[in-house]
Design an enzyme around this catalytic site. Structure first.
Site, PDB file in Angstrom:
ATOM      1  N   ASN A 148      13.305   4.480  16.739  1.00 45.58           N
ATOM      2  CA  ASN A 148      12.877   5.359  15.765  1.00 45.58           C
ATOM      3  C   ASN A 148      12.018   6.270  16.000  1.00 45.58           C
ATOM      4  O   ASN A 148      11.739   7.784  16.033  1.00 45.58           O
ATOM      5  CB  ASN A 148      13.129   5.011  14.183  1.00 45.58           C
ATOM      6  CG  ASN A 148      13.763   4.595  13.416  1.00 45.58           C
ATOM      7  OD1 ASN A 148      15.011   5.342  13.890  1.00 45.58           O
ATOM      8  ND2 ASN A 148      13.996   3.769  12.397  1.00 45.58           N
TER       9      ASN A 148
ATOM     10  N   ASP B 240      10.085   1.840   9.118  1.00 51.59           N
ATOM     11  CA  ASP B 240      11.202   1.855  10.008  1.00 51.59           C
ATOM     12  C   ASP B 240      10.579   1.708  11.652  1.00 51.59           C
ATOM     13  O   ASP B 240      11.223   2.247  11.901  1.00 51.59           O
ATOM     14  CB  ASP B 240      12.118   1.943   9.524  1.00 51.59           C
ATOM     15  CG  ASP B 240      13.761   0.855  10.327  1.00 51.59           C
ATOM     16  OD1 ASP B 240      12.973  -0.194  10.463  1.00 51.59           O
ATOM     17  OD2 ASP B 240      14.160   1.943   9.787  1.00 51.59           O
TER      18      ASP B 240
ATOM     19  N   LYS C 250       9.995   1.689  14.607  1.00 56.42           N
ATOM     20  CA  LYS C 250      10.307   0.555  15.945  1.00 56.42           C
ATOM     21  C   LYS C 250      10.884   1.314  16.900  1.00 56.42           C
ATOM     22  O   LYS C 250      10.403   2.554  16.051  1.00 56.42           O
ATOM     23  CB  LYS C 250      11.710   0.022  15.091  1.00 56.42           C
ATOM     24  CG  LYS C 250      12.652   0.971  14.478  1.00 56.42           C
ATOM     25  CD  LYS C 250      14.031  -0.552  14.505  1.00 56.42           C
ATOM     26  CE  LYS C 250      14.766   1.006  13.586  1.00 56.42           C
ATOM     27  NZ  LYS C 250      16.017   0.100  13.005  1.00 56.42           N
TER      28      LYS C 250
HETATM   29  C1  C58 Z   1      18.568   7.770  18.689  1.00 54.99           C
HETATM   30  N1  C58 Z   1      17.696   6.009  18.522  1.00 54.99           N
HETATM   31  S1  C58 Z   1      18.524   8.359  11.926  1.00 54.99           S
HETATM   32  C2  C58 Z   1      19.723   7.071  17.994  1.00 54.99           C
HETATM   33  N2  C58 Z   1      19.489   7.095  17.072  1.00 54.99           N
HETATM   34  C3  C58 Z   1      19.223   8.540  15.734  1.00 54.99           C
HETATM   35  N3  C58 Z   1      18.624   9.401  16.614  1.00 54.99           N
HETATM   36  C4  C58 Z   1      17.955  10.193  15.049  1.00 54.99           C
HETATM   37  N4  C58 Z   1      18.598  10.077  14.322  1.00 54.99           N
HETATM   38  C5  C58 Z   1      18.637   9.205  13.707  1.00 54.99           C
HETATM   39  N5  C58 Z   1      17.744  14.262  17.098  1.00 54.99           N
HETATM   40  C6  C58 Z   1      19.328   8.073  14.351  1.00 54.99           C
HETATM   41  C7  C58 Z   1      19.537   6.804  13.275  1.00 54.99           C
HETATM   42  C8  C58 Z   1      18.905   6.829  12.289  1.00 54.99           C
HETATM   43  C9  C58 Z   1      19.382   6.275  11.301  1.00 54.99           C
HETATM   44  C10 C58 Z   1      21.020   5.178  11.437  1.00 54.99           C
HETATM   45  C11 C58 Z   1      20.744   4.621  12.537  1.00 54.99           C
HETATM   46  C12 C58 Z   1      20.672   5.240  14.412  1.00 54.99           C
HETATM   47  C13 C58 Z   1      18.340  11.807  15.347  1.00 54.99           C
HETATM   48  C14 C58 Z   1      17.726  13.049  15.229  1.00 54.99           C
HETATM   49  C15 C58 Z   1      16.939  14.010  15.722  1.00 54.99           C
HETATM   50  C16 C58 Z   1      17.914  13.260  17.907  1.00 54.99           C
HETATM   51  C17 C58 Z   1      18.167  11.597  17.624  1.00 54.99           C
HETATM   52  C18 C58 Z   1      18.392   7.522  20.262  1.00 54.99           C
HETATM   53  C19 C58 Z   1      18.499   9.118  20.309  1.00 54.99           C
HETATM   54  C20 C58 Z   1      17.373   9.825  21.040  1.00 54.99           C
HETATM   55  C21 C58 Z   1      18.086  11.126  21.155  1.00 54.99           C
HETATM   56  C22 C58 Z   1      19.696  11.583  21.477  1.00 54.99           C
HETATM   57  C23 C58 Z   1      19.978  10.186  21.816  1.00 54.99           C
HETATM   58  C24 C58 Z   1      20.581   9.384  20.878  1.00 54.99           C
END
Ligand code: C58
Length: 526
Positions: free
Chosen positions: A314, A309, A311
């Site tokens: 991620n 996955d 992209k």
């Molecule tokens: C970030 N694309 S697992 C927001 N989404 C996610 N962030 C993190 N882990 C995951 N530190 C996601 C998603 C997952 C599975 C379902 C779909 C979304 C994450 C892990 C660790 C930060 C984020 C965008 C983002 C990054 C950082 C801060 C806020 C938003």
């Protein structure tokens, strides 16, 4: 001549990353809050004798093979607990998918024994010969537990041994506690969403440290296939904890309705968000990200994991600007060199042609996705972006996108250097056997590619190379890099619905709790 390239040139006028107000979304801009593939086309490869591969679930991205013997319908399973074969009575070891479980009567057997089972399926639930694994067993994460699960098999006892005394988290690290619970965290904000999961930014009240929390509703994951998926995610977290470019796990816990993964928080947002501001990246920047991602993928591949996955959403950026991959929910584990799998899964824009063709595939699909992502960084749009499709409903579909991925020649913008064009063509080769990173030389072919000539790979893996871009962060809780689409979303979890909980088999989730002793000790240092 109305070439495909002309269509791409027109497409470049609109922006592939649609969250900026005023931007016109192009047809293949998948809302990255709902990135998981919602429909599975019936395109499996040739079934083997005795197999039924046509079973898939709505919204899922995986097929699982079923093996029919004597009325039993067996599915390969990796066991979370100690299990014993109903045919030969020997233990079924917990690594790989060497056990089979009948989905009807729950009978457990070795893969090697399943054809020999004479006892017909009773079609009703019988208690499987299963003994609960201890807290330090195969299902747990971190260095301490992985040693035991990988130990050589001991002589097999005639009868199942009594379960050993559980190893408690407080015995592992001074000052740590047995388990966490929802009450230990303050829910700050929704930061992401997938078809299975919601991801929150949370604070551990005791330490005031911030984490990402992936929340999964149990009601969505209540068949064997999905339990496996949850196990895989935990195992990959275990593997990932040792790598600088992969997010690590802090802890796991559950409530009657939900599973929680508490993940180390990566503060700089994701590459999708970064791309929305940059439109396209200088080659030097794209090279750095592509190289760090390559190291992360190679690390997973060496440990038998296909990520599946990759992209922009991620790929997270830490406070210095190094990358970290998140979300192991689509990973395939236990893959040895040359092994293949056939599950149809991924995010449409990044799905490799061999998956679309219904072929067996291996690690090659990750290098394809890296090609798509690198193209997006360099060109500021997807290689499969088609402008006129916005006006034509027939072309505004996933099927059409898949057709484009399978058939259209990928055009590389002339503005890119020869080396960049070459690396993109290498990764985006529709034939996995010829694709960069997939041949005999495998990873060395990537390392030695002219595009990566300036990369010092050892230095890079040790985070000794200064990233080209440092996310602007004003404090640990700075929201500047967060996707704006979640700003108004309520952060609370809906109260548990008793009728939904009544249908959940809680025993399936036994042993999910976990505390990472390494992160715990770090916590205590501060
Ligand atoms: C970030 N694309 S697992 C927001 N989404 C996610 N962030 C993190 N882990 C995951 N530190 C996601 C998603 C997952 C599975 C379902 C779909 C979304 C994450 C892990 C660790 C930060 C984020 C965008 C983002 C990054 C950082 C801060 C806020 C938003």
């Amino acid at each position: 001549m109305r070439s495909f390239w002309i269509e791409f040139l027109t497409a470049a006028a609109s922006h592939p990353f649609p969250a900026i107000p005023g931007d016109i979304p192009t047809p293949y801009d998948f809302d990255h809050s709902e990135e998981l593939f919602p429909n599975v086309p019936a395109a499996p490869g040739m079934p083997c004798a005795g197999e039924d591969r046509s079973i898939y679930r709505r919204g899922a991205r995986r097929w699982r093979k079923l093996y029919r013997v004597n009325g039993h319908i067996f599915q390969a399973k990796r066991f979370n607990r100690r299990a014993f074969c109903a045919f030969c009575q020997d233990r079924i070891w917990g690594l790989g998918r060497q056990g089979f479980k009948c989905i009807q009567c729950k009978l457990l057997v070795h893969k090697k024994c399943h054809k020999l089972v004479q006892k017909p399926c009773s079609n009703e639930h019988v208690d499987p010969v299963e003994v609960k694994e201890d807290a330090n067993g195969e299902s747990t994460l971190g260095r301490a537990s992985s040693v035991r699960s990988r130990a050589e098999p001991e002589p097999l006892p005639e009868t199942p041994p009594a379960p050993p005394a559980p190893v408690r988290a407080e015995d592992l690290e001074p000052g740590s506690q047995r388990h966490y619970s929802l009450e230990d965290f303050e829910l700050i904000r929704v930061i992401g969403r997938g078809s299975y999961a919601k991801v929150l930014m949370v604070e551990l009240k005791r330490t005031k440290r911030v984490y990402a929390m992936k929340v999964i509703k149990k009601a969505l994951v209540t068949d064997d296939e999905d339990i496996d998926w949850v196990q895989t995610e935990k195992h990959v977290f275990e593997t990932a904890s040792n790598h600088p470019f992969l997010v690590g796990l802090h802890s796991c816990f559950q409530t009657p309705s939900r599973l929680f993964f508490v993940i180390e928080f990566v503060r700089g947002g994701d590459l999708m968000f970064h791309m929305q501001r940059q439109r396209r990246l200088p080659e030097e920047h794209a090279r750095f990200y592509a190289a760090e991602i390559s190291l992360a993928l190679h690390f997973l591949h060496e440990r038998g994991v296909i990520y599946r996955d990759l992209k922009l959403d991620n790929v997270l950026l830490d406070h210095e600007g190094h990358i970290k991959l998140t979300d192991y929910g689509m990973c395939k584990e236990g893959v040895r060199p040359g092994d293949t799998t056939s599950t149809f899964c991924g995010t449409p824009n990044y799905i490799a042609p061999e998956i679309l063709r219904g072929e067996e595939y291996g690690f090659s699909v990750d290098w394809w996705a890296l090609g798509v992502l690198t193209y997006e960084m360099l060109a500021g749009r997807s290689p499969f972006d088609i402008a006129q499709a916005a006006d034509n409903p027939d072309q505004n579909t996933e099927d059409y996108l898949f057709q484009v991925i399978l058939e259209k020649t990928i055009r590389i913008p002339r503005s890119l250097s020869v080396k960049a064009a070459s690396v993109l063509k290498g990764f985006l080769n529709k034939n996995p056997a010829e694709r960069l990173g997939c041949g005999e030389g495998a990873f060395l072919d990537i390392v030695n590619h002219p595009f990566f000539k300036s990369i010092e790979w050892e230095m890079l893996e040790q985070k000794q190379v200064v990233p080209p871009f440092k996310p602007r962060l004003e404090g640990e809780r700075d929201l500047a890099n967060f996707p704006p689409e979640f700003t108004d979303e309520p952060v609370h979890l809906t109260p548990d619905d008793d009728t939904v909980i009544a249908d959940i088999d809680q025993s399936e989730f036994e042993g999910f709790e976990y505390v990472n002793p390494l992160l715990m000790s770090l916590e205590d240092c501060v």
